[in-house]
Design a protein around this motif. Structure first.
Motif, PDB file in Angstrom:
ATOM      1  N   ALA A  53       0.812  -1.219   0.000  1.00  0.00           N
ATOM      2  CA  ALA A  53       0.000   0.000   0.000  1.00  0.00           C
ATOM      3  C   ALA A  53       0.849   1.275   0.000  1.00  0.00           C
ATOM      4  O   ALA A  53       0.552   2.201  -0.769  1.00  0.00           O
ATOM      5  N   PRO A  54       1.893   1.407   0.837  1.00  0.00           N
ATOM      6  CA  PRO A  54       2.689   2.650   0.783  1.00  0.00           C
ATOM      7  C   PRO A  54       3.339   2.893  -0.567  1.00  0.00           C
ATOM      8  O   PRO A  54       3.354   4.042  -1.062  1.00  0.00           O
ATOM      9  N   PHE A  55       3.866   1.814  -1.188  1.00  0.00           N
ATOM     10  CA  PHE A  55       4.490   2.002  -2.500  1.00  0.00           C
ATOM     11  C   PHE A  55       3.450   2.338  -3.559  1.00  0.00           C
ATOM     12  O   PHE A  55       3.717   3.150  -4.460  1.00  0.00           O
ATOM     13  N   ALA A  56       2.269   1.737  -3.459  1.00  0.00           N
ATOM     14  CA  ALA A  56       1.206   2.062  -4.414  1.00  0.00           C
ATOM     15  C   ALA A  56       0.798   3.521  -4.282  1.00  0.00           C
ATOM     16  O   ALA A  56       0.568   4.213  -5.289  1.00  0.00           O
ATOM     17  N   TRP A  57       0.689   4.011  -3.042  1.00  0.00           N
ATOM     18  CA  TRP A  57       0.358   5.427  -2.861  1.00  0.00           C
ATOM     19  C   TRP A  57       1.478   6.316  -3.394  1.00  0.00           C
ATOM     20  O   TRP A  57       1.213   7.365  -3.987  1.00  0.00           O
ATOM     21  N   LEU A  58       2.738   5.911  -3.193  1.00  0.00           N
ATOM     22  CA  LEU A  58       3.867   6.699  -3.688  1.00  0.00           C
ATOM     23  C   LEU A  58       3.813   6.835  -5.202  1.00  0.00           C
ATOM     24  O   LEU A  58       3.994   7.938  -5.748  1.00  0.00           O
ATOM     25  N   VAL A  59       3.552   5.735  -5.896  1.00  0.00           N
ATOM     26  CA  VAL A  59       3.473   5.780  -7.356  1.00  0.00           C
ATOM     27  C   VAL A  59       2.301   6.649  -7.807  1.00  0.00           C
ATOM     28  O   VAL A  59       2.429   7.466  -8.726  1.00  0.00           O
ATOM     29  N   ALA A  60       1.157   6.487  -7.141  1.00  0.00           N
ATOM     30  CA  ALA A  60      -0.019   7.280  -7.524  1.00  0.00           C
ATOM     31  C   ALA A  60       0.211   8.767  -7.280  1.00  0.00           C
ATOM     32  O   ALA A  60      -0.135   9.613  -8.117  1.00  0.00           O
ATOM     33  N   SER A  62       3.022  10.347  -7.209  1.00  0.00           N
ATOM     34  CA  SER A  62       4.033  10.901  -8.113  1.00  0.00           C
ATOM     35  C   SER A  62       3.480  11.203  -9.495  1.00  0.00           C
ATOM     36  O   SER A  62       4.145  11.871 -10.292  1.00  0.00           O
ATOM     37  N   LEU A  63       2.280  10.713  -9.797  1.00  0.00           N
ATOM     38  CA  LEU A  63       1.667  10.931 -11.107  1.00  0.00           C
ATOM     39  C   LEU A  63       0.536  11.952 -11.055  1.00  0.00           C
ATOM     40  O   LEU A  63      -0.229  12.069 -12.009  1.00  0.00           O
ATOM     41  N   ARG A  64       0.428  12.693  -9.934  1.00  0.00           N
ATOM     42  CA  ARG A  64      -0.630  13.691  -9.798  1.00  0.00           C
ATOM     43  C   ARG A  64      -0.052  15.094  -9.911  1.00  0.00           C
ATOM     44  O   ARG A  64       1.141  15.315  -9.675  1.00  0.00           O
ATOM     45  N   PRO A  65      -0.885  16.076 -10.224  1.00  0.00           N
ATOM     46  CA  PRO A  65      -0.434  17.480 -10.176  1.00  0.00           C
ATOM     47  C   PRO A  65      -0.122  17.903  -8.740  1.00  0.00           C
ATOM     48  O   PRO A  65      -0.477  17.226  -7.777  1.00  0.00           O
ATOM     49  N   ARG A  66       0.523  19.037  -8.600  1.00  0.00           N
ATOM     50  CA  ARG A  66       1.000  19.484  -7.295  1.00  0.00           C
ATOM     51  C   ARG A  66      -0.126  19.632  -6.285  1.00  0.00           C
ATOM     52  O   ARG A  66       0.008  19.224  -5.125  1.00  0.00           O
ATOM     53  N   GLU A  67      -1.236  20.184  -6.673  1.00  0.00           N
ATOM     54  CA  GLU A  67      -2.312  20.444  -5.714  1.00  0.00           C
ATOM     55  C   GLU A  67      -3.069  19.176  -5.317  1.00  0.00           C
ATOM     56  O   GLU A  67      -3.867  19.201  -4.381  1.00  0.00           O
ATOM     57  N   TYR A  68      -2.817  18.047  -6.005  1.00  0.00           N
ATOM     58  CA  TYR A  68      -3.518  16.793  -5.688  1.00  0.00           C
ATOM     59  C   TYR A  68      -2.582  15.722  -5.118  1.00  0.00           C
ATOM     60  O   TYR A  68      -2.997  14.573  -5.000  1.00  0.00           O
ATOM     61  N   VAL A  69      -1.365  16.106  -4.779  1.00  0.00           N
ATOM     62  CA  VAL A  69      -0.382  15.099  -4.365  1.00  0.00           C
ATOM     63  C   VAL A  69      -0.828  14.383  -3.101  1.00  0.00           C
ATOM     64  O   VAL A  69      -0.773  13.144  -3.006  1.00  0.00           O
ATOM     65  N   VAL A  77      -5.293  10.408 -10.095  1.00  0.00           N
ATOM     66  CA  VAL A  77      -6.322  11.263 -10.700  1.00  0.00           C
ATOM     67  C   VAL A  77      -6.227  12.641 -10.051  1.00  0.00           C
ATOM     68  O   VAL A  77      -6.328  12.755  -8.816  1.00  0.00           O
ATOM     69  N   PRO A  78      -6.014  13.688 -10.864  1.00  0.00           N
ATOM     70  CA  PRO A  78      -5.728  13.732 -12.300  1.00  0.00           C
ATOM     71  C   PRO A  78      -4.348  13.127 -12.625  1.00  0.00           C
ATOM     72  O   PRO A  78      -3.457  13.115 -11.782  1.00  0.00           O
ATOM     73  N   PHE A  79      -4.202  12.690 -13.850  1.00  0.00           N
ATOM     74  CA  PHE A  79      -3.006  11.986 -14.290  1.00  0.00           C
ATOM     75  C   PHE A  79      -2.019  12.970 -14.908  1.00  0.00           C
ATOM     76  O   PHE A  79      -2.359  13.698 -15.836  1.00  0.00           O
TER      77      PHE A  79
END
Length: 306
Positions: A53-60, A62-69, A77-79
């Motif tokens: 779970a922590p690594f999955a959250w890290l990957v997710a 890292s693929l979001r815009p700054r305001e959604y990190v 989402v957003p990608f």
């Protein structure tokens, strides 16, 4: 009328001596039913989910815009995959990655081979005070790194090797007490007759190690190599102490630069920091999957024979 021929009463009946008749009946190995294995499988799946779970959250993240990190959820989402390109262009990640691989391989090879030599000496040779000397080697594990940090730095400074990558791996040439213990316990399980037969054939001590001991303890050597490579890959203290130039940084030291520049007190671009963290984590995951079978076999065999 002729009487029927019957065998004498004192002659025993002939027994079937074929291998199929004399072999004992083989029992099929008992296998637990699927319902009995279901709780174990469920527990393993839950444990895997907790650890991933922590690594999955890290990957997710890292693929979001700054305001959604820092939003909740495991979906990007957003990608925004451009975060990886930004991290790759902002700092020399490729150079740091190459430095980490070089230092990690050198450190792992140095400690594995040197510890194997020392372990072979403790396992094969019998001399007065061997157990006492081995106990002293194990006692060095009780010394914390902070105790030897300053004396070790003074030694490398006297040798004018500060601000080089040599101090990051050269200390492993003297072995490690933990790996010496691990490999010695593994070597003690090897029958001594193998070595004695080779000695009769005229083999020297180096040949005993390379031709007999080394192939037999290969799984344990792989365990030591992977453990030390992982320790070197994630080490931040030594690069902070000895490295000054940015082109010599390893990935942990480089991520500290990324954190200072884009994280705390910087531009607050946490998506770049997280993207760099993912890039630093992926090589260790690939290494484990490539050596998974041999790595797990080495751990199981070492635990059984040690």
């Amino acid at each position: 009328m002729t009487a029927a021929l019957t065998p004498p009463a004192d002659v025993p009946a002939r027994r079937d001596t074929t291998p199929a008749a004399t072999a004992p009946a083989r029992r099929r190995p008992h296998r637990p039913s699927r319902w009995r294995r279901l709780p174990v499988l469920v527990a393993l799946v839950l444990a895997a989910v907790v650890f991933l779970a922590p690594f999955a959250w890290l990957v997710a993240a890292s693929l979001r815009p700054r305001e959604y990190v820092f939003t909740t959820g495991f979906l990007p989402v957003p990608f925004q995959p451009e975060n990886y390109r930004t991290a790759w262009q902002a700092v020399p990640l490729l150079t740091w990655l190459f430095n980490s691989v070089t230092v990690g391989v050198a450190a792992a090879l140095a400690v594995t081979l040197s510890s194997a030599w020392v372990a072979f000496g403790f396992a094969y040779f019998r001399f007065p005070g061997r157990d006492l000397l081995f106990g002293l080697v194990l006692a060095t594990m009780m010394l914390p790194f902070a105790v030897t940090m300053i004396p070790t730095y003074l030694v490398w400074s006297h040798l004018r090797l500060v601000d080089t990558q040599v101090p990051l791996w050269a200390g492993n040439l003297f072995g490690s007490a933990f790996y010496i213990f691990l490999l010695r316990q593994f070597l003690l399980s090897v029958p001594r007759e193998y070595f004695e037969a080779a000695r009769v054939d005229g083999a020297g001590y180096p040949q005993l190690f390379w031709r007999i001991a080394f192939p037999l303890i290969r799984p344990a050597l792989l365990v030591a190599f992977v453990f030390e490579f992982k320790a070197s890959w994630t080490d931040l203290v030594k690069p902070l102490i000895y490295l000054r130039r940015e082109e010599l940084y390893t990935l942990p030291r480089g991520l500290k630069v990324v954190l200072d520049r884009f994280g705390y007190g910087g531009e607050q671009q946490w998506e770049v920091v997280l993207a760099g963290s993912v890039i630093a984590t992926i090589p260790m995951i690939i290494l484990f999957f490539l050596a998974q079978r041999h790595f797990v076999e080495g751990i199981v065999t070492s635990g059984r024979k040690g």
